[in-house]
Design a protein around this motif. Sequence first.
Motif, PDB file in Angstrom:
ATOM      1  N   UNK A  94      59.587  -8.905 -58.584  1.00  0.00           N
ATOM      2  CA  UNK A  94      60.266  -9.825 -59.604  1.00  0.00           C
ATOM      3  C   UNK A  94      61.086 -10.548 -58.823  1.00  0.00           C
ATOM      4  N   UNK A  95      60.720 -10.751 -57.713  1.00  0.00           N
ATOM      5  CA  UNK A  95      61.604 -12.089 -56.965  1.00  0.00           C
ATOM      6  C   UNK A  95      60.580 -13.152 -56.414  1.00  0.00           C
ATOM      7  N   UNK A  96      60.830 -14.447 -56.445  1.00  0.00           N
ATOM      8  CA  UNK A  96      60.253 -15.228 -55.720  1.00  0.00           C
ATOM      9  C   UNK A  96      60.722 -15.522 -54.200  1.00  0.00           C
ATOM     10  N   UNK A  97      59.963 -15.653 -53.177  1.00  0.00           N
ATOM     11  CA  UNK A  97      60.583 -15.711 -51.961  1.00  0.00           C
ATOM     12  C   UNK A  97      59.579 -16.689 -51.051  1.00  0.00           C
ATOM     13  N   UNK A  98      60.134 -17.080 -49.857  1.00  0.00           N
ATOM     14  CA  UNK A  98      59.509 -17.782 -49.245  1.00  0.00           C
ATOM     15  C   UNK A  98      59.858 -17.362 -47.434  1.00  0.00           C
ATOM     16  N   UNK A  99      58.899 -17.277 -46.587  1.00  0.00           N
ATOM     17  CA  UNK A  99      59.637 -16.938 -45.434  1.00  0.00           C
ATOM     18  C   UNK A  99      60.089 -18.163 -44.750  1.00  0.00           C
ATOM     19  N   UNK A 100      61.121 -17.718 -44.088  1.00  0.00           N
ATOM     20  CA  UNK A 100      61.774 -18.983 -43.105  1.00  0.00           C
ATOM     21  C   UNK A 100      61.541 -18.814 -41.910  1.00  0.00           C
ATOM     22  N   UNK A 101      61.267 -17.726 -41.155  1.00  0.00           N
ATOM     23  CA  UNK A 101      61.183 -17.657 -39.896  1.00  0.00           C
ATOM     24  C   UNK A 101      60.495 -16.136 -39.649  1.00  0.00           C
ATOM     25  N   UNK A 102      59.529 -16.048 -38.596  1.00  0.00           N
ATOM     26  CA  UNK A 102      58.991 -14.821 -38.347  1.00  0.00           C
ATOM     27  C   UNK A 102      60.249 -14.063 -37.443  1.00  0.00           C
ATOM     28  N   UNK A 103      59.856 -12.685 -37.320  1.00  0.00           N
ATOM     29  CA  UNK A 103      60.780 -11.766 -36.584  1.00  0.00           C
ATOM     30  C   UNK A 103      60.065 -11.682 -35.027  1.00  0.00           C
ATOM     31  N   UNK A 104      60.739 -12.468 -34.067  1.00  0.00           N
ATOM     32  CA  UNK A 104      60.203 -12.227 -32.741  1.00  0.00           C
ATOM     33  C   UNK A 104      61.433 -11.756 -31.878  1.00  0.00           C
ATOM     34  N   UNK A 105      60.950 -10.606 -31.167  1.00  0.00           N
ATOM     35  CA  UNK A 105      62.218  -9.925 -30.489  1.00  0.00           C
ATOM     36  C   UNK A 105      61.762 -10.085 -28.926  1.00  0.00           C
ATOM     37  N   UNK A 106      62.908  -9.958 -28.046  1.00  0.00           N
ATOM     38  CA  UNK A 106      62.802  -9.995 -26.634  1.00  0.00           C
ATOM     39  C   UNK A 106      63.960  -9.464 -26.126  1.00  0.00           C
ATOM     40  N   UNK A 107      64.018  -8.676 -24.959  1.00  0.00           N
ATOM     41  CA  UNK A 107      65.091  -8.258 -24.438  1.00  0.00           C
ATOM     42  C   UNK A 107      66.113  -9.316 -23.727  1.00  0.00           C
ATOM     43  N   UNK A 108      67.109  -9.291 -23.886  1.00  0.00           N
ATOM     44  CA  UNK A 108      68.272 -10.335 -23.179  1.00  0.00           C
ATOM     45  C   UNK A 108      69.317  -9.592 -22.693  1.00  0.00           C
ATOM     46  N   UNK A 109      69.771 -10.185 -21.659  1.00  0.00           N
ATOM     47  CA  UNK A 109      71.118  -9.862 -21.020  1.00  0.00           C
ATOM     48  C   UNK A 109      71.710 -11.117 -20.366  1.00  0.00           C
ATOM     49  N   UNK A 110      72.943 -10.962 -19.904  1.00  0.00           N
ATOM     50  CA  UNK A 110      73.831 -12.198 -19.344  1.00  0.00           C
ATOM     51  C   UNK A 110      73.345 -12.431 -17.893  1.00  0.00           C
ATOM     52  N   UNK A 111      73.213 -13.448 -17.552  1.00  0.00           N
ATOM     53  CA  UNK A 111      72.861 -13.492 -15.985  1.00  0.00           C
ATOM     54  C   UNK A 111      73.566 -12.945 -15.068  1.00  0.00           C
ATOM     55  N   UNK A 112      75.025 -12.836 -15.323  1.00  0.00           N
ATOM     56  CA  UNK A 112      75.783 -12.022 -14.485  1.00  0.00           C
ATOM     57  C   UNK A 112      75.539 -10.605 -14.537  1.00  0.00           C
ATOM     58  N   UNK A 113      74.809  -9.824 -15.450  1.00  0.00           N
ATOM     59  CA  UNK A 113      74.537  -8.626 -15.392  1.00  0.00           C
ATOM     60  C   UNK A 113      73.288  -8.502 -14.942  1.00  0.00           C
ATOM     61  N   UNK A 114      72.416  -9.512 -15.060  1.00  0.00           N
ATOM     62  CA  UNK A 114      71.033  -9.330 -14.373  1.00  0.00           C
ATOM     63  C   UNK A 114      71.522  -9.535 -12.878  1.00  0.00           C
ATOM     64  N   UNK A 115      72.216 -10.091 -12.150  1.00  0.00           N
ATOM     65  CA  UNK A 115      72.430 -10.294 -10.755  1.00  0.00           C
ATOM     66  C   UNK A 115      73.112  -8.965 -10.399  1.00  0.00           C
ATOM     67  N   UNK A 116      74.231  -8.223 -11.295  1.00  0.00           N
ATOM     68  CA  UNK A 116      74.805  -7.115 -10.634  1.00  0.00           C
ATOM     69  C   UNK A 116      73.742  -6.056 -10.387  1.00  0.00           C
ATOM     70  N   UNK A 117      72.662  -6.019 -11.458  1.00  0.00           N
ATOM     71  CA  UNK A 117      71.770  -4.888 -11.314  1.00  0.00           C
ATOM     72  C   UNK A 117      70.482  -5.120 -10.347  1.00  0.00           C
ATOM     73  N   UNK A 118      70.855  -6.274  -9.647  1.00  0.00           N
ATOM     74  CA  UNK A 118      69.591  -6.577  -8.598  1.00  0.00           C
ATOM     75  C   UNK A 118      68.353  -6.914  -9.345  1.00  0.00           C
ATOM     76  N   UNK A 119      68.412  -7.327 -10.557  1.00  0.00           N
ATOM     77  CA  UNK A 119      67.288  -7.981 -11.415  1.00  0.00           C
ATOM     78  C   UNK A 119      66.517  -6.912 -11.959  1.00  0.00           C
ATOM     79  N   UNK A 120      66.173  -7.253 -13.261  1.00  0.00           N
ATOM     80  CA  UNK A 120      65.447  -6.237 -14.079  1.00  0.00           C
ATOM     81  C   UNK A 120      64.286  -6.959 -14.344  1.00  0.00           C
ATOM     82  N   UNK A 121      63.080  -6.400 -13.461  1.00  0.00           N
ATOM     83  CA  UNK A 121      61.877  -7.028 -13.133  1.00  0.00           C
ATOM     84  C   UNK A 121      60.782  -6.248 -13.853  1.00  0.00           C
TER      85      UNK A 121
END
Length: 296
Positions: free
Chosen positions: A156-183
């Motif tokens: 009983x609701x009209x709807x229209x998709x605005x955007x898809x759900x796309x997911x990907x891991x993120x972190x700060x550049x500083x955290x990436x450097x501290x861990x030696x790189x998450x590759x």
Amino acid sequence: MSKQSELPPLNPLHVFEVASRLLSFTKAATELNVTQSAVSRQIAALEAAINVKLFRREREGIALTECGEAYRKEVGPAFARILWATNEIRANRLSDPLQLRVYSSFAARWLIPRLPEFKSRHPGIELRMNTAVQPVDFGRDTVDIAIQFGAGNWPDISCRKIMDDEIQPVCSPEFYKQTGGIKTIDDLAKVQLISARLRSLDWKDWFAARGRSAPDGSFMEFPSSHLAYQAAAAGLGVAMGQLSLVESDVREGRLMYLFDGPVKRDMGYYAMWPKELSLSNNMRQFLNWLYAAAKR
């Protein structure tokens, strides 16, 4: 109820108002976008219902009988008042604030940063926004348009998709450097993972899409995606980012994407409104802008 107290049929009454005002069945047919014979039938039906002759045929066309003229003087102003009241309601609906219902994370990270553009294009449309995670109930909640996450199958609701759900891991550049790189995906087992309570399946779905199982380690959980992304930007760990909500953080260097691309789920953000409701001009203007902004 006696027949004398019943209202006459309203459609023939409307036809009478037009024909008596124009004193022409032909002109009435044009205004009503029907045939002249249809006007004649409606007038005959009204005369039969009230048992009064309203028009008489003359050489030049038609004229009102004495009863018809008396009836026109009462019916005409009544229809004029109905028209005035209808236009007032329409005008008020157009001038009323547009009531929006949005998730807090979507509002903070996507919608609000774009609203100045909407306001510059439509300065006369006032927006009022409330945030909630509970499913909208248009019969109970004062809401014109809701933006919710799901599969687009609400009854009983009209709807229209605005955007898809796309997911990907993120972190700060500083955290990436501290861990030696998450590759590699295996590197995720060595760092703190961050999750949002209302998006608890994101990590599981992302790992599954890559043929892996989510690590058994504990997640640092936050009540909303907005807070989870702030935690990741502060260097507390790796969050599962929704591309649409972290794009500005990535563009401005607060976050960075990990690995080789996003996972697209069979879900998305939808604009929703009651199925039985015709869209007002304000609603239509907002939705058109919303779709265009999401496409960009």
